[in-house]
Design a protein around this motif. Sequence first.
Motif, PDB file in Angstrom:
ATOM      1  N   PHE A 619      22.873 -22.127  20.726  1.00  0.00           N
ATOM      2  CA  PHE A 619      23.898 -22.959  20.075  1.00  0.00           C
ATOM      3  C   PHE A 619      23.553 -24.435  20.252  1.00  0.00           C
ATOM      4  N   ALA A 620      23.189 -24.808  21.480  1.00  0.00           N
ATOM      5  CA  ALA A 620      22.877 -26.219  21.745  1.00  0.00           C
ATOM      6  C   ALA A 620      21.697 -26.672  20.886  1.00  0.00           C
ATOM      7  N   TYR A 621      20.683 -25.830  20.788  1.00  0.00           N
ATOM      8  CA  TYR A 621      19.468 -26.218  20.052  1.00  0.00           C
ATOM      9  C   TYR A 621      19.765 -26.437  18.565  1.00  0.00           C
ATOM     10  N   TYR A 622      20.483 -25.492  17.966  1.00  0.00           N
ATOM     11  CA  TYR A 622      20.705 -25.584  16.511  1.00  0.00           C
ATOM     12  C   TYR A 622      21.818 -26.573  16.155  1.00  0.00           C
ATOM     13  N   GLU A 623      22.728 -26.777  17.105  1.00  0.00           N
ATOM     14  CA  GLU A 623      23.789 -27.758  16.883  1.00  0.00           C
ATOM     15  C   GLU A 623      23.178 -29.142  16.619  1.00  0.00           C
ATOM     16  N   ALA A 624      22.103 -29.427  17.358  1.00  0.00           N
ATOM     17  CA  ALA A 624      21.473 -30.753  17.258  1.00  0.00           C
ATOM     18  C   ALA A 624      20.677 -30.916  15.964  1.00  0.00           C
ATOM     19  N   ARG A 625      20.578 -29.863  15.172  1.00  0.00           N
ATOM     20  CA  ARG A 625      19.750 -29.914  13.956  1.00  0.00           C
ATOM     21  C   ARG A 625      20.511 -29.501  12.705  1.00  0.00           C
ATOM     22  N   THR A 626      21.815 -29.315  12.831  1.00  0.00           N
ATOM     23  CA  THR A 626      22.615 -28.808  11.704  1.00  0.00           C
ATOM     24  C   THR A 626      23.432 -29.934  11.072  1.00  0.00           C
ATOM     25  N   THR A 627      23.282 -30.075   9.748  1.00  0.00           N
ATOM     26  CA  THR A 627      23.962 -31.196   9.066  1.00  0.00           C
ATOM     27  C   THR A 627      25.347 -30.818   8.553  1.00  0.00           C
ATOM     28  N   ARG A 628      25.670 -29.527   8.498  1.00  0.00           N
ATOM     29  CA  ARG A 628      26.908 -29.055   7.855  1.00  0.00           C
ATOM     30  C   ARG A 628      27.002 -29.575   6.422  1.00  0.00           C
ATOM     31  N   ASP A 629      25.896 -29.483   5.707  1.00  0.00           N
ATOM     32  CA  ASP A 629      25.897 -29.883   4.301  1.00  0.00           C
ATOM     33  C   ASP A 629      26.539 -28.829   3.410  1.00  0.00           C
ATOM     34  N   SER A 630      27.047 -27.763   4.001  1.00  0.00           N
ATOM     35  CA  SER A 630      27.815 -26.764   3.245  1.00  0.00           C
ATOM     36  C   SER A 630      29.143 -26.562   3.952  1.00  0.00           C
ATOM     37  N   SER A 631      30.189 -26.318   3.156  1.00  0.00           N
ATOM     38  CA  SER A 631      31.521 -26.095   3.749  1.00  0.00           C
ATOM     39  C   SER A 631      31.599 -24.731   4.447  1.00  0.00           C
ATOM     40  N   LEU A 632      30.548 -23.919   4.341  1.00  0.00           N
ATOM     41  CA  LEU A 632      30.571 -22.611   5.012  1.00  0.00           C
ATOM     42  C   LEU A 632      30.173 -22.709   6.476  1.00  0.00           C
ATOM     43  N   SER A 633      29.791 -23.895   6.918  1.00  0.00           N
ATOM     44  CA  SER A 633      29.207 -24.005   8.248  1.00  0.00           C
ATOM     45  C   SER A 633      30.227 -24.149   9.375  1.00  0.00           C
ATOM     46  N   ALA A 634      31.209 -25.045   9.172  1.00  0.00           N
ATOM     47  CA  ALA A 634      32.062 -25.451  10.298  1.00  0.00           C
ATOM     48  C   ALA A 634      32.733 -24.266  10.991  1.00  0.00           C
ATOM     49  N   SER A 635      33.248 -23.309  10.213  1.00  0.00           N
ATOM     50  CA  SER A 635      33.991 -22.219  10.859  1.00  0.00           C
ATOM     51  C   SER A 635      33.067 -21.374  11.742  1.00  0.00           C
ATOM     52  N   GLN A 636      31.826 -21.178  11.310  1.00  0.00           N
ATOM     53  CA  GLN A 636      30.910 -20.361  12.107  1.00  0.00           C
ATOM     54  C   GLN A 636      30.497 -21.105  13.373  1.00  0.00           C
ATOM     55  N   GLN A 637      30.265 -22.402  13.231  1.00  0.00           N
ATOM     56  CA  GLN A 637      29.944 -23.183  14.427  1.00  0.00           C
ATOM     57  C   GLN A 637      31.127 -23.152  15.394  1.00  0.00           C
ATOM     58  N   ALA A 638      32.343 -23.169  14.834  1.00  0.00           N
ATOM     59  CA  ALA A 638      33.538 -23.149  15.685  1.00  0.00           C
ATOM     60  C   ALA A 638      33.608 -21.853  16.495  1.00  0.00           C
ATOM     61  N   VAL A 639      33.333 -20.728  15.848  1.00  0.00           N
ATOM     62  CA  VAL A 639      33.447 -19.441  16.541  1.00  0.00           C
ATOM     63  C   VAL A 639      32.476 -19.398  17.720  1.00  0.00           C
ATOM     64  N   VAL A 640      31.251 -19.845  17.487  1.00  0.00           N
ATOM     65  CA  VAL A 640      30.261 -19.775  18.567  1.00  0.00           C
ATOM     66  C   VAL A 640      30.524 -20.869  19.608  1.00  0.00           C
ATOM     67  N   ALA A 641      31.006 -22.020  19.154  1.00  0.00           N
ATOM     68  CA  ALA A 641      31.372 -23.073  20.117  1.00  0.00           C
ATOM     69  C   ALA A 641      32.444 -22.540  21.068  1.00  0.00           C
ATOM     70  N   ALA A 642      33.427 -21.829  20.523  1.00  0.00           N
ATOM     71  CA  ALA A 642      34.510 -21.307  21.376  1.00  0.00           C
ATOM     72  C   ALA A 642      33.941 -20.302  22.384  1.00  0.00           C
ATOM     73  N   GLU A 643      33.072 -19.427  21.916  1.00  0.00           N
ATOM     74  CA  GLU A 643      32.540 -18.400  22.823  1.00  0.00           C
ATOM     75  C   GLU A 643      31.693 -19.010  23.930  1.00  0.00           C
ATOM     76  N   THR A 644      30.991 -20.096  23.605  1.00  0.00           N
ATOM     77  CA  THR A 644      30.084 -20.666  24.602  1.00  0.00           C
ATOM     78  C   THR A 644      30.752 -21.770  25.436  1.00  0.00           C
ATOM     79  N   GLY A 645      32.069 -21.887  25.311  1.00  0.00           N
ATOM     80  CA  GLY A 645      32.797 -22.794  26.195  1.00  0.00           C
ATOM     81  C   GLY A 645      33.010 -24.204  25.660  1.00  0.00           C
ATOM     82  N   HIS A 646      32.575 -24.475  24.433  1.00  0.00           N
ATOM     83  CA  HIS A 646      32.792 -25.810  23.854  1.00  0.00           C
ATOM     84  C   HIS A 646      34.115 -25.808  23.084  1.00  0.00           C
ATOM     85  N   LEU A 647      35.204 -25.747  23.838  1.00  0.00           N
ATOM     86  CA  LEU A 647      36.491 -25.481  23.193  1.00  0.00           C
ATOM     87  C   LEU A 647      36.987 -26.652  22.343  1.00  0.00           C
ATOM     88  N   GLN A 648      36.753 -27.864  22.816  1.00  0.00           N
ATOM     89  CA  GLN A 648      37.200 -29.015  22.019  1.00  0.00           C
ATOM     90  C   GLN A 648      36.396 -29.100  20.715  1.00  0.00           C
TER      91      GLN A 648
END
Length: 802
Positions: A619-648
């Motif tokens: 998650f950390a590696y790809y987070e630093a390289r993802t532009t979210r140039d599609s509206s399909l991205s944020a929700s998926q990043q959110a799900v994995v952020a929550a699981e890996t402890g990045h709750l905010q």
Amino acid sequence: MTEGRATFPIEPWSLTEVGLDHASLGVHESVFALTNGHIGMRGSFEEGEPVVVPGTYLNGFFEERPLPYAEAGYGFPEQGQTMVNVTDGKLIRLLVKDSPLDLEYGEIIDHTRTLDLRAGVLRRSTEWRSPGGRTVRVTSTRLVSLARRSIAAIEYKVELTDDLGDLYVALQSDLLANEDVPTEDDDPRAAAALAKPLRSELAVGRGRRAVLVHQTRRSRLRLAAGMDHLIEIPDSSTEDIEASADLARYTLAARIPQGGSLRLVKFLAYGWSSRRSSAALRDQVEAALATAKLAGWDRLAREQRDVLDQHWDEADVEIEGDDELQQAVRVGMFHVLQAGLRAERQPIPAKGLTGPGYDGHTFWDTETYVLPVLTYTAPHAVRDALRWRHSTLDLARERARELGRRGAAFPWRTIRGEETSGYWPAGTAAFHINADIADAVVRYHNATLDEDFDRDFGAELLIETARLWASLGHFDAEHGFRIDGVTGPDEYTAVVDNNVYTNLMAQRNLREAAEAVKRQPDVAGRLDVAPEEVDVWLRAASLMAVPYDTQRGVHMQSDAFTHHEEWDFAGTPKENYPLLLHYPYFEIYRKQVVKQADLVMALHLRGDAFTLEEKIANFAYYEARTTRDSSLSASQQAVVAAETGHLQLAYDYWAEAALTDLQNLHHNSGHGLHIASLAGGWTVAVAGFGGMRDHNGELTFGPRLPERITRMRFRVVYRGRKLTVTVTHENATYRLEDGEPLDIRHHGRQVTVDHRDLVLAIPPAPQPDPVRQPVGCEPRRRSRPGVRPERHASAEDSAVLR
Ligand code: BGC
């Protein structure tokens, strides 16, 4: 159609427009769209103007158009399909003495429109002073029936609010075909095909009823639209009906005495067919009109509420601590339900039936974003959607053969089932859609145990998609089973080898097909599945290549991805997003820059294939390289952020996904809603902060709330039971509303839930190192509601809707 921000007062169960804001007109037409999945009506005004895109749609009703190529190639689709704006039945024009009601003239004394999420109607109230000085209040309530698929209705009232004596008014209630609509296509051939797509076949009017039948010129689809009226008038009136090729009009002229009012109910019925005659379609809509009229307005409105009462009872998500998100999540769920509930044997488009964006096409958005929500909230709609896919199986088989493959290759984008994507690297090469369909089949079957579906549709979908994978990949002595030359979800890294998301989804597809063969020997027999074929699937699945970079300790999104040159984010100005409009693909494809969650999506949907440590590192590696140039991205990043402890961070992305259209974050909500992103509002709640997963036939939870949310409750339907989960910072409470006890997992621990409250403590979250996004792509921290999540322009901001 780039427009300003839309703003709505925060309310738990509704969405209100206060006053008229020209800059947000198109966005409001989309968010106030009413649809049942069969008929779609944008929220344009009854009087027809001011308008950005009027929009009335029938699911599956499209016109063909040539797909232009500068250079032709083998297997390129030649015909495009574009959803047609059909006969507009929303129109009711009002003439007050001699001035037409027009919000741009005269004086608006007050104006509101409210989308009521529990009643399922759009209410409008406008008090208006005509240029001639007379004052009226117009109230209308509009519904597209969730209970009766072919019916819509509008209750329209005119009240005299001044004391200047009697008033003469005229109402013109129309059916209008071949309306002028803005087209996004610069290609003159396409524009010509869509300019006036409907050819009149029949126009009849009698009494207060009229029907128009039209046929498209190229796709030869036929449509009938009918209207009928009930009126209540205080005094004298005259009436007239006329019907010509593209216009049917019922006219009512009436005198309203001082203090009096007039009420009109307009019933609308729509039907279309590729086979039935004009006469048959006319009969069909006339019959539907007759029964709707017999039921009457109150009954239609009650039925609508009943459908929604049941839905919210089974599916509501309650959020304490952020009222704006509460509203946004419910609005999103409402639109997801509308998009799918009565689609029945038709696709669910990326924009639902709320606007012309993406030509009305269906993508993987349906199976991967929309169906997971509906599986746990309205499962019969999922059955229908997958039956639609199944009905296109022969076309998918043909496409697979054309591509030299076995089994079925489903289209990347389509309306009827043919591939209509004209761009290979971000089109047919995105073969993952086949595994996405298989995944939706597995999820639905597991959540419902619907054996009839499995036998009649599901098993065949699993087998034919498994065959595609077996013939698309190959065994390699060194790397196992490879799937080369495909595009994963990240369209900034195209035509690659061994995309991890694709390979892991294909792995599940292959294994599940083998299970389906065991469950449904008759289906397997009919499809000539030999035991050796199943052996190959299982061997391919167990030897599936999943590239890993041992030096960096992360998975490679696809072969060699982590060896590619880094993108110079620091040197990329904000206005250069979305990157695809400012840099050659050559540059984008060969660098480590990600348009939308891809490997991160695998961490969610194939979470069973990764350890928590791997998830944290990836998650950390790809987070630093993802532009979210599609509206399909944020929700998926959110799900994995929550699981890996990045709750905010998960919370920040939740807002971005859920508010996509309410705040017009991609500047194009006027084209139609981003249904996948709206579905993400539910997904982040349930899969993100509820931690719900459904891997391998098991229902598991790992709830954990972000700081600002004090309590969250959600409900899911599962194997005929209703399960309620209530989460606080300290614990989670599980309860079955009905049905037999159910085994689930809570943070890894197996427990049995029954009709009593089962209260379990929430263990502390992982404490990973902070992650960072590319410079300029950081989400706005959601510290308080009302703050607009800020983002740079996205791929969808432009007419290049790829
Ligand atoms: C995304 C695709 C998506 C399509 C339709 C594109 O911008 O990259 O993943 O399917 O939009 O929503």
